[in-house]
Write a protein that holds these residues in place. Structure first.
Motif, short mmCIF file in Angstrom:
data_model
loop_
_atom_site.label_atom_id
_atom_site.label_comp_id
_atom_site.label_asym_id
_atom_site.label_seq_id
_atom_site.Cartn_x
_atom_site.Cartn_y
_atom_site.Cartn_z
N GLY A 105 0.77 -1.15 0.18
CA GLY A 105 -0.04 0.07 -0.09
C GLY A 105 0.83 1.12 0.00
O GLY A 105 1.95 1.49 -0.77
N PRO A 106 0.24 2.16 0.92
CA PRO A 106 1.50 3.29 0.93
C PRO A 106 3.01 3.09 1.25
O PRO A 106 3.38 2.10 1.86
CB PRO A 106 0.91 4.28 2.15
N SER A 107 3.78 3.87 1.03
CA SER A 107 5.19 3.55 1.09
C SER A 107 5.49 3.87 2.60
O SER A 107 4.48 4.76 3.57
CB SER A 107 6.07 4.72 0.31
N LEU A 108 6.64 3.37 3.07
CA LEU A 108 6.81 3.46 4.71
C LEU A 108 7.04 4.79 4.98
O LEU A 108 6.59 5.33 6.11
CB LEU A 108 8.14 2.87 4.88
N GLU A 109 7.33 5.67 4.18
CA GLU A 109 7.64 7.21 4.41
C GLU A 109 6.21 7.72 4.77
O GLU A 109 6.16 8.60 5.58
CB GLU A 109 8.64 8.02 3.56
#
Length: 399
Positions: free
Chosen positions: A265-269
């Protein structure tokens, strides 16, 4: 405040090795993790409830009782107990028993859970999730406070002259946290009973949980339990740490990217910016979590998720060493600064007993002779004779 860890009990492939541990290995690891949490100075270990792969924790009270026998001061809790699909009678019995065998080191978090298919597995309808949660908890609340219960509701057979055994330790029910990710009705329920409210706080931006917690605090005061600031709040959290922040990011990234809940899904950042997930140095974790009360007010319990997404046991134990050795001691000091004197401590069995009895000896329930039900005659307990007509809903005040 109390600090601890919670587990969602997932069994996930380690993306760096391609190896998936067995159920037996993960169950043994959970016991090791809980014992180490106590060794490094944490206060609470909590485990979720699931009834499907890839999770192992279908019977939290069994696990917690086993851990209780191998620890001395760790508070043992759930995260969460499914109030919708468990029978309230069995919850009452199981957690009262856990209270006794742990010497009072037990409480529970109740909630609806986040796995929709679990409802038909236990003969329930997910469309009735909220009414089930409300009705079942009303019954559970009474079972712990009344020796003989007459009850009738919509979702289960009526009870007549029923006594839940054993009675709660010292005549004091286990403390209940109502856990929620997104449901204002659960915040309302927690406030109505004067119970604790636990905001999951790992999936959403702070503004989402601010609204839920503010509602709970407002309604807690509305129902006369204290001021909004005195409401009992717990928060989840999620961290991964290394001495150098970039090392933490490098080590955790493959686990994040393949995690069953938010992987791909979303990036770690992006996820770290949007939620309380903090991947970095111990000081970064301290700075992030010391600021939580700026958003949510003074609170009583902070739990961290550290053992998920395929992280190997060795890594989890190292995370606990950092958490207990470097992070939590500083957070205890920081969150104690300027804490108003009227803010309650985290609830424990000892302070609940003291609040109920003061200097008097607490109740130790002693049953009298009984033929197996309480439909006729006096209370089954020697120290609490039932008022006349109690078995038929007369002459007894509800708690």
């Amino acid at each position: 405040m109390q600090f601890g860890i919670f587990s969602v009990s997932d069994i996930t492939e380690d993306p760096t090795t391609g190896r998936t541990p067995s159920e037996a290995e993960k169950i043994r690891a959970a016991v090791t993790i809980a014992k180490h949490a106590e060794e490094v100075g944490l206060d609470v270990y909590a485990v979720g409830e699931h009834h499907n792969p890839p999770f192992w924790s279908s019977s939290p009270t069994t696990t917690l009782a086993y851990i209780a026998a191998q620890t001395e001061r760790l508070v043992l809790s759930t995260a969460t107990t499914l109030i919708t699909t468990n029978d309230p009678v069995k919850i009452a019995e199981d957690f009262a028993m856990l209270q006794h065998v742990s010497g009072g080191r037990a409480d529970l978090m109740i909630g609806r859970g986040n796995t929709g298919p679990v409802y038909p597995w236990f003969g329930q309808d997910i469309r009735q999730g909220l009414p089930l949660a409300i009705e079942n908890y009303n019954l559970l609340h009474r079972l712990w406070r009344e020796d003989v219960v007459d009850w009738e509701g919509k979702f289960r057979t009526p009870l007549q002259g029923f006594t839940s055994t054993p009675r709660p330790l010292d005549g004091v029910a286990p403390f209940v946290w109502h856990g929620s990710i997104r449901t204002p009705e659960i915040a309302e329920q927690a406030a109505y009973y004067g119970d604790g409210f636990f905001a999951n706080n790992i999936f959403w931006p702070k503004e989402h949980y601010q609204r839920l917690i503010a509602l709970y605090r407002q309604r807690y005061a509305h129902y006369g339990h204290g001021t909004p600031e005195q409401a009992i709040v717990g928060l989840g959290g999620q961290v991964f740490m290394a001495a150098k922040s970039q090392d933490a990011v490098t080590q955790f990234r493959p686990y994040f990217d393949n995690a069953p809940v938010y992987g791909h899904g979303p990036s770690l950042e992006d996820f770290s910016e949007m939620t309380p997930l903090t991947v970095g140095s111990p000081q970064q974790v301290i700075d992030r979590y010391a600021s939580m009360r700026d958003y949510y007010g003074d609170y009583q319990r902070q739990l961290f998720l550290v053992d998920h997404a395929g992280l190997p046991l060795k890594t989890v134990l190292e995370q606990l060493d950092i958490l207990g050795g470097e992070v939590v001691p500083v957070l205890r000091r920081e969150l104690a600064k300027n804490r108003p004197e009227n803010i309650p401590d985290a609830p424990t069995h000892a302070n609940l007993v003291a609040a109920k009895y003061g200097d008097e000896a607490p109740r130790q329930a002693v049953p009298g002779a009984n033929r197996g039900d309480n439909l006729v005659g006096d209370s089954p307990y020697q120290d609490t004779p039932a008022p006349a007509g109690a078995a038929f809903g007369l002459g007894r005040k509800e708690a």
